[in-house]
Scaffold this active site. Sequence first.
Site, PDB file in Angstrom:
ATOM      1  N   ASP A  54       0.642  -1.206   0.080  1.00 12.74           N
ATOM      2  CA  ASP A  54       0.011  -0.048  -0.051  1.00 12.74           C
ATOM      3  C   ASP A  54       0.676   1.260  -0.176  1.00 12.74           C
ATOM      4  O   ASP A  54       1.950   1.161   0.567  1.00 12.74           O
ATOM      5  CB  ASP A  54      -0.709  -0.026   1.222  1.00 12.74           C
ATOM      6  CG  ASP A  54      -2.019  -0.850   1.210  1.00 12.74           C
ATOM      7  OD1 ASP A  54      -2.021  -1.841   0.367  1.00 12.74           O
ATOM      8  OD2 ASP A  54      -2.636  -1.141   2.172  1.00 12.74           O
ATOM      9  N   HIS A 197       3.594  -2.344   3.099  1.00 19.80           N
ATOM     10  CA  HIS A 197       3.709  -1.083   2.694  1.00 19.80           C
ATOM     11  C   HIS A 197       4.980  -0.574   1.877  1.00 19.80           C
ATOM     12  O   HIS A 197       6.315  -0.881   2.518  1.00 19.80           O
ATOM     13  CB  HIS A 197       3.392  -0.090   3.621  1.00 19.80           C
ATOM     14  CG  HIS A 197       2.405   0.027   4.500  1.00 19.80           C
ATOM     15  ND1 HIS A 197       1.844  -1.293   5.291  1.00 19.80           N
ATOM     16  CD2 HIS A 197       1.137   0.562   4.346  1.00 19.80           C
ATOM     17  CE1 HIS A 197       0.529  -1.023   5.784  1.00 19.80           C
ATOM     18  NE2 HIS A 197       0.097   0.234   5.234  1.00 19.80           N
TER      19      HIS A 197
HETATM   20 ZN   LIG Z   1      -2.512   3.119   2.966  1.00 19.62          ZN
END
Ligand SMILES: [Zn+2]
Length: 240
Positions: A54, A197
């Site tokens: 992400d 992430h």
């Molecule tokens: Zn996010």
Amino acid sequence: MRSMVGVVEAAVCASLCGGGAVMVYGVRGRSATVFAPSVYRGPANQHALALTFDDGPSEATLDLLEVLSFEQVPATFFHCGANVRRLPEIAREVQRRGHEIGNHSDTHPRFYFRQPQFIREELTRAQETIAATTGIPPALFRAPFGIRWPGMRAAQNKLHLLGVMWSVIGRDWKLDAASIVQRILRRVDNGAIVCLHDGRELEPRPAVEPTIEAVRRLIPLLKAQGYRFETVSQLICQTN
Ligand SMILES: [Zn+2]
């Protein structure tokens, strides 16, 4: 920071409606589909999983792509529109290497108490940016912070976006590489969707080295357990 956010959310949701627990589940529950269609894992009869990243693209994404290419593993990247506009060539490289790109909103806002129009515009702007940059409109959407809110269903439907949560979250924004690896190994199972992430919201040059090092160590360990790596769309649309 995150736990504080969780407390605030629980409080606002509880005050918003008497059935506070139901509301919190609808907003944050990983399998909740109260506000929008959403999946959080693939089929349990497949010895396969999906790695998802992400908040990219970021300056560090190319290092992650090198690890994935070396291991010949496909992944799914939930990009923010604003980051794609900042680093379009990196988004194109993600696409060129055969990974899936999903929509992670335009500017990574918290969507609670936002008007449906705001939600629609956030999703639409990211969708248009990603499509214009890579040539492919995303089919998947991951809500920032996993927060769903009324208005999201209509926005997703309009853009034909399926929501994707996760079955395993790496907590890679605070753990070191060894801890991320250990945490994920303990939690993965058939059909897992793993959330990591390669960015930090809209921050330039985010420090995501622990994530990349964790992925470098993790993939061979998961391969040794016989896991197959798929994009989220492949994982949830099994044809075999
Ligand atoms: Zn996010």
